[in-house]
Design a protein around this motif. Structure first.
Motif, PDB file in Angstrom:
ATOM      1  N   PRO A 142      -1.723  -0.352  -5.826  1.00 57.80           N
ATOM      2  CA  PRO A 142      -2.634  -1.009  -4.882  1.00 57.80           C
ATOM      3  C   PRO A 142      -4.093  -0.713  -5.205  1.00 57.80           C
ATOM      4  CG  PRO A 142      -1.632   0.920  -3.874  1.00 57.80           C
ATOM      5  CD  PRO A 142      -0.947   0.734  -5.189  1.00 57.80           C
ATOM      6  N   TRP A 195      -3.645   6.669  -4.226  1.00 59.38           N
ATOM      7  CA  TRP A 195      -3.968   7.452  -3.040  1.00 59.38           C
ATOM      8  C   TRP A 195      -4.752   8.707  -3.405  1.00 59.38           C
ATOM      9  CZ3 TRP A 195      -3.713   6.402   2.025  1.00 59.38           C
ATOM     10  CH2 TRP A 195      -3.039   5.231   2.383  1.00 59.38           C
ATOM     11  N   ILE A 199      -7.089  -2.355  -0.710  1.00 55.87           N
ATOM     12  CA  ILE A 199      -5.812  -2.414   0.012  1.00 55.87           C
ATOM     13  C   ILE A 199      -5.525  -1.082   0.689  1.00 55.87           C
ATOM     14  CG2 ILE A 199      -3.307  -2.525  -0.311  1.00 55.87           C
ATOM     15  CD1 ILE A 199      -3.811  -4.673  -2.440  1.00 55.87           C
ATOM     16  N   ILE A 200      -5.768   0.006  -0.037  1.00 56.15           N
ATOM     17  CA  ILE A 200      -5.534   1.327   0.545  1.00 56.15           C
ATOM     18  C   ILE A 200      -6.479   1.576   1.712  1.00 56.15           C
ATOM     19  CG2 ILE A 200      -5.720   3.811   0.112  1.00 56.15           C
ATOM     20  CD1 ILE A 200      -4.615   3.334  -2.642  1.00 56.15           C
ATOM     21  N   ALA A 211       0.802  -1.221   0.000  1.00 56.46           N
ATOM     22  CA  ALA A 211       0.000   0.000   0.000  1.00 56.46           C
ATOM     23  C   ALA A 211       0.833   1.269   0.000  1.00 56.46           C
ATOM     24  CB  ALA A 211      -0.934   0.007   1.210  1.00 56.46           C
TER      25      ALA A 211
END
Length: 230
Positions: free
Chosen positions: A210, A171, A214-215, A14
């Motif tokens: 990711p 992100w 997962i994040i 991540a």
């Protein structure tokens, strides 16, 4: 990723900083063994390999000393395999410019995501959102100048800044969804919007970016553990 490779990468899937090292390894066709770390319970290998910061990523290459910090690792990979997909510009002034913008991304732009996460209060969060938007406009201008009208920061193909900023795309999308606003917008940052589509579909990064799930799991862990690595 090859098990028992002479190169091992300590990291977590991540971490965008780990992802950028994976991105460069893929670009340069460098085989490596990925050693997953639990940042809530760090291994002895990580603690002894990076005793100063105790963070990922860490690159272990044969009998050489450990290499820490993502940007340092990337430069190391460039030096050990300079003839396969070179990512730095050839001109010294352009390399210096790339390093300047990498510093801006790592030390001024992306930290605003974490600042937004930990800030309480609607008005204060809105102020940070505006800072992020202003930063995205700065990056749009940097892209226009650096790319010189081509597809990537690196010109015709992925370069250093494409790796540095590209590792944050997952992100970026996660922060947008969590906070209900757009960071890269078709009106404010049209060139970067097109750039994100190219990076997102690039073969060298697709396998290491990711997923949102997962994040999200990592995001929950950040409630107890804040640093992402560097």
């Amino acid at each position: 990723m090859t098990k028992n490779s002479e190169i091992r990468l300590l990291g977590t899937v991540a971490s965008p900083y780990v992802n950028r090292v994976q991105f460069v390894c893929n670009l340069k066709s460098i085989d490596y063994e990925f050693v997953a770390e639990n940042l809530a319970c760090k291994s002895e290998l990580l603690l002894t390999s990076n005793p100063i910061h105790k963070k990922v990523p860490v690159l272990l290459h044969a009998n050489e000393s450990p290499t820490c910090e993502s940007l340092v690792i990337i430069q190391y990979l460039e030096e050990i395999k300079p003839d396969v997909h070179p990512i730095f510009p050839s001109a010294p002034a352009e390399r210096a410019n790339n390093r300047f913008w990498a510093h801006y991304i790592d030390n001024q732009f992306f930290p605003l995501y974490e600042k937004l996460r930990i800030t309480q209060g609607k008005e204060r969060k809105e102020a940070i959102k505006q800072e992020i938007i202003e930063g995205s406009i700065v990056l749009e201008e940097a892209f226009v100048k650096t790319s010189k009208g081509k597809a990537y920061f690196g010109g015709d193909d992925v370069g250093f800044l494409d790796v540095v900023l590209g590792c944050f795309l997952s992100w970026t999308y996660f922060v947008e969804k969590e906070n209900k606003f757009k960071i890269f917008d078709e009106v404010r940052t049209p060139r970067l919007v097109e750039w994100t589509k190219r990076i997102w579909s690039h073969e060298a990064i697709k396998s290491v970016i990711p997923t949102n799930e997962i994040i999200s799991e990592f995001y929950m862990m950040l409630q107890k553990y804040r640093p992402l690595g560097a």
